[in-house]
Design a protein around this motif. Structure first.
Motif, mmCIF file in Angstrom:
data_model
loop_
_atom_site.group_PDB
_atom_site.id
_atom_site.type_symbol
_atom_site.label_atom_id
_atom_site.label_comp_id
_atom_site.label_asym_id
_atom_site.label_seq_id
_atom_site.Cartn_x
_atom_site.Cartn_y
_atom_site.Cartn_z
ATOM 1 N N LYS A 141 2.016 -4.902 -6.165
ATOM 2 C CA LYS A 141 2.965 -5.198 -5.088
ATOM 3 C C LYS A 141 4.398 -5.283 -5.623
ATOM 4 C CE LYS A 141 -0.301 -7.846 -2.255
ATOM 5 N NZ LYS A 141 -0.626 -9.200 -1.715
ATOM 6 N N TYR A 149 4.784 -5.331 4.792
ATOM 7 C CA TYR A 149 4.529 -4.431 3.682
ATOM 8 C C TYR A 149 3.505 -5.035 2.718
ATOM 9 C CZ TYR A 149 8.637 -1.682 5.080
ATOM 10 O OH TYR A 149 9.538 -0.908 5.757
ATOM 11 N N TYR A 150 3.698 -6.321 2.412
ATOM 12 C CA TYR A 150 2.778 -6.996 1.492
ATOM 13 C C TYR A 150 1.398 -7.168 2.137
ATOM 14 C CZ TYR A 150 6.975 -8.082 -1.204
ATOM 15 O OH TYR A 150 8.131 -7.985 -1.939
ATOM 16 N N LYS A 153 5.455 -1.599 -6.655
ATOM 17 C CA LYS A 153 5.414 -0.606 -5.584
ATOM 18 C C LYS A 153 6.207 -1.025 -4.341
ATOM 19 C CE LYS A 153 2.687 2.277 -7.740
ATOM 20 N NZ LYS A 153 3.153 3.627 -8.151
ATOM 21 N N ILE A 154 6.430 -2.317 -4.176
ATOM 22 C CA ILE A 154 7.129 -2.788 -2.979
ATOM 23 C C ILE A 154 8.419 -3.519 -3.341
ATOM 24 C CG2 ILE A 154 6.996 -4.247 -0.927
ATOM 25 C CD1 ILE A 154 3.997 -3.812 -0.895
ATOM 26 N N THR A 155 8.298 -4.581 -4.153
ATOM 27 C CA THR A 155 9.456 -5.445 -4.409
ATOM 28 C C THR A 155 10.579 -4.702 -5.116
ATOM 29 O OG1 THR A 155 7.966 -7.353 -4.586
ATOM 30 C CG2 THR A 155 10.194 -7.605 -5.437
ATOM 31 N N GLU A 173 15.742 2.554 2.341
ATOM 32 C CA GLU A 173 14.666 2.657 3.336
ATOM 33 C C GLU A 173 14.953 3.725 4.383
ATOM 34 O OE1 GLU A 173 11.949 -0.385 6.052
ATOM 35 O OE2 GLU A 173 13.855 -1.037 5.187
ATOM 36 N N MET A 224 12.244 -1.850 -2.973
ATOM 37 C CA MET A 224 13.020 -2.403 -1.862
ATOM 38 C C MET A 224 14.253 -3.164 -2.329
ATOM 39 S SD MET A 224 11.525 -1.330 0.831
ATOM 40 C CE MET A 224 12.335 -2.318 2.070
ATOM 41 N N LYS A 278 7.420 -8.821 5.517
ATOM 42 C CA LYS A 278 6.146 -9.330 5.010
ATOM 43 C C LYS A 278 4.994 -8.383 5.346
ATOM 44 C CE LYS A 278 7.437 -14.218 5.187
ATOM 45 N NZ LYS A 278 7.102 -15.562 5.745
ATOM 46 N N ILE A 282 12.878 -8.159 2.795
ATOM 47 C CA ILE A 282 11.703 -7.294 2.682
ATOM 48 C C ILE A 282 10.658 -7.745 3.705
ATOM 49 C CG2 ILE A 282 9.858 -6.472 1.169
ATOM 50 C CD1 ILE A 282 11.661 -7.022 -1.206
ATOM 51 N N ALA A 323 -0.348 -3.921 1.913
ATOM 52 C CA ALA A 323 -0.782 -3.664 0.546
ATOM 53 C C ALA A 323 -2.007 -4.493 0.193
ATOM 54 C CB ALA A 323 0.357 -3.969 -0.426
#
Length: 317
Positions: free
Chosen positions: A218, A204-205, A221-223, A312, A226, A202, A200, A208
């Motif tokens: 996070k 993206y974080y 919505k991300i981890t 993705e 993904m 970084k 993933i 955010a």
């Protein structure tokens, strides 16, 4: 008498014939190298699978020739064997409770280990060790002692002022003891999750964080989005593995599935029918039903994945 002369087809160029011979030789060399696998696959996988399908329609006790009885084994299984339904019930509880807990715990540990630390490699190895030895007889015996009436679990419960649990006298408690053992063997799933977390970006974080997202946002919505392809893979593999669990239930229940068939997993009951009662035809029928059940569950997981798995390359869902 003159020797007959074999004429080469003048329409085929010499280079073409030479190329064909070279390709054949290369193919033969390749087949020679993979022949151990092919022989092993035929002898120990394909032929036994076909034989078990035939035996599932027979009355076979290992000591006499199989006798064809048609669908009698399957009819008995669904209409005249309450222990079969108990084994199916116990196994479904084991799978539906154990697999999510195992994956959740594996993801938690993977996220903890997904840090830049000098000792993180040692921690990963230590956490993976239970998966290497988790299916062994020694670990099952250790687990039986840990949850014994005078085991460390009950000692800790007593020190905390809680009621001790008779793990081997209560069917529900005995089954949860097996589930806890399966959760403890989370190492393989943890490593796969850890690899997914490393993939993933970084950025993206960081983006955010700029937008004011907190840790929980996070994660959801991300981890999780993904990691959803990795979660799909782990779910399928761990579900299949859970249905095949045998050694812990056999050792902890001493081969009986007790107490009161509370730990009678499907594979254990299959073993009892085949190698204790010598109903090998009935055991073969059970094996094929389990294959169908696992196949149906796998299809359901894959069909449902289009609603919760994020790729993705496809963009957001």
């Amino acid at each position: 008498m003159s020797t007959p002369v074999v004429k080469r087809d003048v329409n085929i160029p010499i280079k073409t014939v030479s190329k064909r011979r070279r390709i054949i030789n290369e193919n033969l060399t390749g087949y020679a190298f993979i022949s151990p696998f092919i022989i092993g696959f035929l002898a120990f996988t394909l032929i036994p699978i076909i034989a078990s399908l035939y035996l599932s329609f027979t009355n076979y006790n290992l000591f006499s020739a199989p006798r064809w009885i048609g669908f009698d084994n399957y009819i008995k299984m669904f209409t005249a064997d309450p222990r079969y339904w108990q084994s199916l019930k116990v196994t479904l509880i084991y799978v539906l409770a154990g697999v999510p807990l195992r994956l959740a715990f594996a993801l938690l540990i993977a996220m903890i280990l997904n840090t830049a630390s000098k000792a993180v490699g040692i921690y990963r190895t230590l956490f993976y060790l239970p998966s290497l030895i988790g299916g062994s007889v020694a670990v099952a015996i250790m687990w039986r002692n840990v949850f014994g009436d005078l085991g460390i679990v009950n000692i800790v419960l007593d020190l905390l002022g809680l009621n001790v649990v008779r793990w081997f006298g209560n069917p529900t408690a005995a089954l949860w003891m097996l589930i806890f053992l399966s959760v403890w063997q989370f190492g393989s799933s943890m490593l796969i999750f850890l690899a997914g977390l490393k993939g993933i970006p970084k950025s993206y974080y960081e983006a955010a964080s700029v937008d004011g997202a907190n840790g929980v946002q996070k994660f959801f919505k991300i981890t999780l989005p993904m990691l959803s392809p990795v979660i799909l893979f782990n779910t399928v593999m761990q579900t299949i593995a859970a249905f095949m669990t045998f050694v812990p239930a056999f050792i902890i229940s001493k081969g009986t599935g007790g107490p009161l068939d509370g730990t009678l997993l499907y594979s254990l009951y299959l073993f009892i029918q085949g190698f204790e009662f010598f109903n090998m035809g009935y055991a073969s029928a059970m094996a094929w039903v389990m294959l169908i059940i696992v196949g149906v569950l796998t299809v359901i997981i894959f069909v449902s994945s289009k609603y919760w798995v994020h790729y993705e390359s496809e963009g957001g869902k």
